[in-house]
Design a protein around this motif. Structure first.
Motif, PDB file in Angstrom:
ATOM      1  N   SER A  93      -0.949   5.930  -5.669  1.00 40.03           N
ATOM      2  CA  SER A  93      -0.576   4.678  -6.338  1.00 40.03           C
ATOM      3  C   SER A  93       0.166   3.696  -5.431  1.00 40.03           C
ATOM      4  CB  SER A  93       0.288   4.980  -7.567  1.00 40.03           C
ATOM      5  OG  SER A  93       1.528   5.571  -7.187  1.00 40.03           O
ATOM      6  N   SER A  94       0.828   4.214  -4.405  1.00 44.81           N
ATOM      7  CA  SER A  94       1.689   3.347  -3.591  1.00 44.81           C
ATOM      8  C   SER A  94       1.143   3.059  -2.196  1.00 44.81           C
ATOM      9  CB  SER A  94       3.081   3.982  -3.460  1.00 44.81           C
ATOM     10  OG  SER A  94       2.997   5.255  -2.825  1.00 44.81           O
ATOM     11  N   ARG A 148     -11.052   4.226  -4.397  1.00 49.91           N
ATOM     12  CA  ARG A 148     -10.298   3.125  -5.000  1.00 49.91           C
ATOM     13  C   ARG A 148     -10.521   1.806  -4.267  1.00 49.91           C
ATOM     14  NH1 ARG A 148      -3.713   2.791  -4.546  1.00 49.91           N
ATOM     15  NH2 ARG A 148      -3.475   0.597  -5.093  1.00 49.91           N
TER      16      ARG A 148
END
Length: 303
Positions: free
Chosen positions: A105-106, A190
């Motif tokens: 996520s980061s 992603r």
């Protein structure tokens, strides 16, 4: 995808030679690895067995890989800085699932299109320098650089340790390589950044690229993530061999750009990811402090 209306005779000649070089080299490497691969598929062989059955050809020179080595080395400090967010929120407790989710996520997004276009020039420059020997070296590094070379290094360390300690170290390395693969694959899906040869199929005429194809996705490099994780972990545990690990890492990373599988930014991002994973394992498995993990290998004087 850029379209070319025509190519000069010199370029066409280079492409023809490149096709022949790639096909011959890949066939030679494939035949050389086919027996060990078949043996490894049906027999429970180790990384040591597989590499002994297919030893490396002459690899790249130090001068060839030096720029890549410098770029990869520079990812250590940003990795440590990013990890401060993790340590401050979670402490030193082992929580692989949460750490994996945090990484996914980061992790920073890939550079913009202008940077990738600029870096394509480096990929194209290396394309012009490709040789039969270079393709053989890169093919071997691609086959064995994801995990086998690092498992062999862990095996070598374990030979000098008590059995329980050596087995634990090898188990941790295996878990670390799996984490680096899983996170790199998730980030690749992603971000959806095409490999250079997908954008410019002429860079790998031995691969088929169909219209509209996006992946293989190249950001971040899975090979680079595995190499940085293993190098940072194993190097901290055996500091006197840290330079050997860095050399191997730079060989693998350079080969990925050399064969148009990655842009330099993909390799840098893989090293950033791998450095974070390696430091995480040093803290959660080897009970190092975050500062010690970030400092890297610090060999004591030999006596």
């Amino acid at each position: 995808m850029r379209r070319r209306q025509g190519r000069p005779a010199g370029r066409r000649g280079h492409d023809t030679r490149l096709v022949v070089t790639l096909v011959v080299a890949v066939l030679a490497v494939t035949l050389g690895l086919l027996a060990p691969w078949g043996y490894a598929t049906f027999v429970n062989t180790s990384a040591k067995d597989r590499i002994e059955a297919a030893p490396p050809p002459p690899l790249f020179t130090d001068s060839q890989v030096a720029p890549t080595a410098r770029e990869v080395l520079a990812q250590g400090d940003p990795a440590s800085a990013m990890l401060q967010q993790w340590w401050s929120g979670h402490g030193r407790a082992r929580d692989d699932a949460a750490f994996t989710a945090w990484l996914e996520s980061s992790f920073p997004a890939p550079p913009g299109e202008s940077t990738r276009k600029a870096q394509m020039a480096e990929v194209e420059r290396l394309d012009l320098l490709r040789s039969d020997a270079g393709v053989k070296a890169a093919s071997w590094l691609e086959s064995f650089g994801k995990d086998d070379v690092w498992k062999l290094y862990a095996h070598d360390q374990g030979e000098m340790l008590a059995a329980a300690v050596g087995d634990s170290r090898k188990s941790h390395l295996k878990d670390m390589l799996k984490m680096s693969k899983d996170v790199a694959d998730a980030l690749g899906a992603r971000f959806g950044q095409s490999a250079p040869y997908v954008t410019e199929p002429r860079l790998r005429p031995d691969h088929t690229v169909v219209p509209g194809q996006v992946c293989p996705c190249s950001y971040p490099s899975r090979h680079a993530a595995a190499g940085a994780a293993a190098r940072s972990y194993l190097g901290a545990l055996d500091p006197h061999r840290a330079e050997d690990y860095r050399w191997t890492e730079s060989q693998i990373d350079y080969s990925r750009v050399y064969m148009a599988g990655h842009y330099p930014a993909d390799v840098d991002a893989g090293a950033l990811l791998g450095d974070m994973i390696g430091q995480y394992f040093l803290v959660t498995r080897e009970h190092r402090s975050p500062a010690q993990a970030a400092a890297g290998p610090t060999p004591e004087p030999r006596r």
